[in-house]
Enzyme design. Structure first.
Site, mmCIF file in Angstrom:
data_model
loop_
_atom_site.group_PDB
_atom_site.id
_atom_site.type_symbol
_atom_site.label_atom_id
_atom_site.label_comp_id
_atom_site.label_asym_id
_atom_site.label_seq_id
_atom_site.Cartn_x
_atom_site.Cartn_y
_atom_site.Cartn_z
ATOM 1 C CB THR A 134 -0.901 0.011 1.257
ATOM 2 O OG1 THR A 134 -1.890 -1.010 1.121
ATOM 3 C CG2 THR A 134 -1.603 1.351 1.413
ATOM 4 C CG HIS A 830 -7.711 -43.095 27.449
ATOM 5 N ND1 HIS A 830 -6.415 -42.906 26.997
ATOM 6 C CD2 HIS A 830 -7.952 -44.419 27.357
ATOM 7 C CE1 HIS A 830 -5.921 -44.065 26.627
ATOM 8 N NE2 HIS A 830 -6.830 -44.993 26.825
#
Length: 876
Positions: A134, A830
């Site tokens: 830009t 788990h």
């Protein structure tokens, strides 16, 4: 006729191929009447005709597409060659003329901002922000042409080339438009986000602002003021010290200036301007239909919008109303599988579990327990249950949300408490009977009898039917599975965590600590997943005797896995043992709650790393010896506990009962998931049979394409009632699935889109330590082995397994690990349970552990305190 120039009022979202993302958005804003400075777009046709004048560009683009994006040296050289070449190209006469006419039409007297606008820019899933250049305050026709050429060249900066390559964009298919916009000379500029860019709250407008041009904020040379507004009310203000500002200069270009002392700490925007901007931002968001990142500036008191693009960093929202405030937690974090899922896997789980509490967002599922949490008992019990059973971080985040006034002021739905009590009463009665009355030793036979009956029932229902009838049978069986498991298995397995909590409380009260509790967790009887791990060890011991099989396994692939064993000495012997294992466990795999994941029966080579890793790190027969030793240690711990509290007393009878329940019900903990995966695999076999038929009919290109359809859609397809273009739909969903894979799902989110992290765990920890939840006691030091997928694991003796999460598909690695660290989990998930059962220290719930702990680093893990320390930054 193709246009080289389009004015903003000639452009809208449909113009993206010609004016890029930035240009299309500015056109939309301008045409809708939002305050946008005038300007025009030099279209992609202009860019294409410009590079077409080059005899070299075709070969340069060929080189670019063939280049390895990780070869940074080659990338820099090639990018520099292309940019230099484009800077030297002449712009065609007709193109120059059209640009000059447009410039004169807007006004020769103005200065302009010249911005790149790529066709793969400011998209909903890829912003490409900052990839092209830009230029501000450009004056005169020569300066304009020079900077348009620079913008075209910036399509080939190093960062732009690398970003496109890594995101799968073909360099030939990305074109550049250039936005030429009248410069505003603002007193104040800033960036407005219509959703909080940090936590994702869609109702919060976040504004950064400073004096002068916005380039000072974008380039990071100034700390801007930060204002946050929600529902028209200020919720946060931070006034920064703004020492520098960037301003336009009359001759063109910009200059940095130091601000006067009295202005440096002044609030840049007035309260009135902040609220006006927040309202404007929400109107722009409504127009585009998604949260926006907006650049604005204020000139002579008037607000101008100079850019708007989607915020691509936000995690997607479930399809539920934002009001009243609701809270959801990640189903994947509870199930230890946080990866994105395909549509079929998601729809199958939403068939098993109630759709009214299970929602999809970003390729994951989120559970909505809001109605329970609106009740006083729910607010008291559920966060504690999450803390002990699921994930400590999840519990802290939910606890934070439910204390907010906007949550507390909404009562539960009428009749909810009564219906919940009626539904739960018989289940609670069964839990009570299992805890205090029934013989815990009989639980295993009762549970396994139900599992066998249920599995047989599902198989029979799926046989003898085909086509839409078979798929409807799949749907019907899945729709009652959740209820059946809840009623028949839940009253047994929930006794494990309940007895754990009761035992811990009793041991602390009557003995003074809970250390013996972790000994009781070792070698639980009947744990079907632990038995699977032991059988992996048996396979490894068999391979030790068969060196040719070991060598074969190192290079085996899934397609020829079994056939190749016939060609090596001992192969048939190993094949028989392996097939026995697959007959029992072949329906399992990592991430097994997702029906679309390949099962071990289809991809047997996934088990090879676990077998070979076991051989490297565990001595022959050691796994069985450890299990027997664990049983003995658990029995000895039970005797010590009873001796301590005094045999024959009420205390000893109560603790003895709890210990029996704890061990026997603990052995059943994995049974519900085992049944779920057995039935999912039967359903998958039925679905894939139908998919193959659809491929033969030409309805699908390949059988795995069914994974990108929901169960309802698949049934419609089989009935020939599906109205959409299946090929296009599948292609779109495959692309979306790849995007979902890049997202990081939050543990907890609200209906407003806020990702809630909760406050960190309190305590005194070593400086720099990574803090998680203590899950299995013990302190060890060792080399970290980061494993993202168990099938890619290469664990050696004495290494500490560091993983994002673990589910039963990871169990084969536990025999080889010295200790465990996971990013997700709690005391009863788990990884924690299996680690305690195997007697290895574990810390779970360590955020970003696999990123913060590098593979091969030496670490110290304290499973009692829940901390991990990195001992050396050097990899060993």
């Amino acid at each position: 006729m193709k246009s080289y120039v389009l004015f903003f009022d000639e452009v809208d979202r449909s113009s993206l191929p010609y004016v890029g993302g930035k240009g299309a958005n500015l056109g939309e804003l301008s045409k809708t009447g939002f305050p946008v400075p005038g300007g025009f777009c030099v279209t992609t046709h202009a860019y294409q005709d410009f590079i077409a004048t080059s005899p070299k560009m075709d070969s340069l683009l060929d080189e670019l597409n063939a280049m390895n994006p990780d070869d940074l040296s080659q990338l820099r050289k090639l990018g520099e060659r292309i940019r230099t070449h484009l800077q030297q190209l002449e712009i065609p006469f007709q193109l120059r003329n059209e640009i000059f006419h447009a410039w004169e039409s807007v006004g020769k007297e103005y200065a302009y901002a010249v911005r790149s606008s790529a066709t793969a820019e400011d998209l909903p899933t890829a912003s490409f922000a900052g990839q092209q250049d830009t230029y501000l305050n450009i004056k005169g026709q020569d300066g304009l042409i020079q900077h348009i050429r620079k913008c075209w060249s910036s399509l080939f900066t190093d960062r732009a080339i690398s970003y496109r390559a890594k995101n799968g964009f073909d360099h030939r298919q990305v074109y550049l438009s250039v936005v030429v916009q009248r410069m505003v000379n603002p007193e104040i500029s800033g960036i407005l986000f219509t959703a909080d860019p940090v936590n994702g709250n869609r109702k919060v407008v976040s504004i950064d602002a400073s004096f002068g041009l916005g380039e000072a904020i974008v380039s990071g040379i100034v700390s801007a003021d930060l204002y946050k507004v929600k529902d028209g009310q200020f919720i946060h203000k931070n006034i920064s010290e703004k020492k520098i500002a960037i301003y336009s200069i009359p001759e063109g270009g910009t200059v940095k200036k130091e601000l006067p002392l009295d202005q440096q700490t002044k609030q840049a925007l007035t309260d009135s301007q902040i609220l006006r901007l927040a309202e404007l931002g929400k109107r722009i968001e409504k127009h585009f239909g998604s949260p926006q990142d907006i650049e604005f500036c204020i000139e002579n008191g008037k607000i101008f919008v100079v850019q708007s693009r989607p915020i691509t960093s936000l995690y997607p929202l479930p399809d539920i109303p934002q009001d009243p405030l609701r809270v959801m937690f990640s189903f994947g974090h509870v199930q230890m599988m946080t990866d994105a899922m395909k549509p079929l896997g998601l729809s199958v789980l939403r068939t098993i579990f109630p759709k009214k509490v299970l929602f999809e967002a970003g390729g994951r599922l989120f559970v909505d327990p809001t109605e329970v949490l609106r009740t006083k008992p729910g607010r008291k019990i559920l966060p504690k249950a999450f803390h002990h059973l699921v994930d400590e971080g999840l519990s802290r985040a939910i606890s934070e949300v439910i204390q907010r006034p906007e949550f507390l002021q909404v009562p539960p739905k009428p009749g909810f408490v009564k219906s919940a009590r009626r539904f739960m009463a018989p289940i609670i009665k069964e839990v009570w009977n299992n805890l205090v009355k029934r013989d815990p030793k009989l639980a295993k036979s009762i549970v396994e009898s139900f599992m066998q009956k249920k599995w047989t029932e599902v198989r029979e229902k799926l046989q003898g039917v085909s086509g839409a009838g078979r798929l409807k049978a799949v749907q019907d069986q899945l729709s009652i599975l959740g209820r059946d498991v809840l009623q028949n298995l839940f009253p047994y397995v929930i006794c494990f965590p309940i007895s754990f909590l009761l035992l811990r409380k009793a041991l602390i009260r009557w003995i003074g600590d809970e250390k013996e509790l972790y000994q009781l967790n070792k070698s639980l009887p009947g744990n079907i997943t632990s038995e699977m791990g032991l059988q992996i060890g048996d396979l490894a011991d068999l391979v030790r005797e068969l060196p040719e099989v070991e060598e074969y396994l190192k290079h085996a692939d899934d397609q020829t896995f079994y056939e190749g064993l016939f060609n090596v000495y001992g192969g048939e012997r190993f094949k028989r043992a392996f097939e026995e294992f697959i007959a029992k466990y072949g329906h399992r795999c990592p991430g097994e709650i997702d029906l679309t994941r390949p099962r071990w029966r289809v991809v047997p080579a996934q088990l090879v790393p676990a077998i070979l890793g076991h051989m490297r790190s565990v001595k022959p027969g050691e796994h069985r010896q450890k299990f027997i030793q664990g049983e003995q240690e658990a029995q000895e711990a039970a005797r010590r506990i009873l001796d301590h509290v005094g045999r024959g007393s009420f205390k000893s009878k109560w603790i003895k009962r709890l210990m029996e329940v704890y061990r026997h019900m603990g052995g059943l903990r994995e049974h519900p998931k085992y049944l779920l995966t057995m039935i999912l695999d039967e359903c998958k076999k039925a679905i894939m049979t139908e998919a193959e038929g659809l491929v033969k009919k030409g309805v699908l290109q390949q059988s795995e394409d069914v994974f990108f359809l929901t169960l309802d859609e698949l049934i419609q397809l089989s009935k020939e009632e599906f109205k959409q273009d299946v090929f296009s739909l599948v292609a779109d969903r495959k692309e979306k699935y790849e995007w979902h894979h890049t997202l990081n799902p939050p543990r907890v989110m609200t209906s407003e889109g806020e990702m809630v992290t909760g406050s960190p765990r309190k305590g005194e920890f070593p400086q720099g330590a990574l803090v998680g939840t203590p899950a299995s006691a013990g302190v060890v030091e060792g080399k970290a082995r980061s494993v993202l997928k168990p099938e890619e694991a290469h664990l050696n003796e004495g290494e500490i397994l560091v993983a994002p999460h673990t589910d039963p598909g990871w169990t084969p690695l536990f025999q080889s690990a010295k200790a465990l660290v996971t990013e997700v989990g709690g005391l009863m998930t788990h990884g924690a349970v299996v680690a305690r059962e195997y007697g290895i220290p574990a810390v779970v719930g360590v955020d970003d552990a696999t990123k913060k702990i590098k593979d091969g680093q030496m670490i110290r893990l304290d499973g009692s305190q829940g901390v991990v320390e990195i001992l050396s930054d050097e990899k060993k």
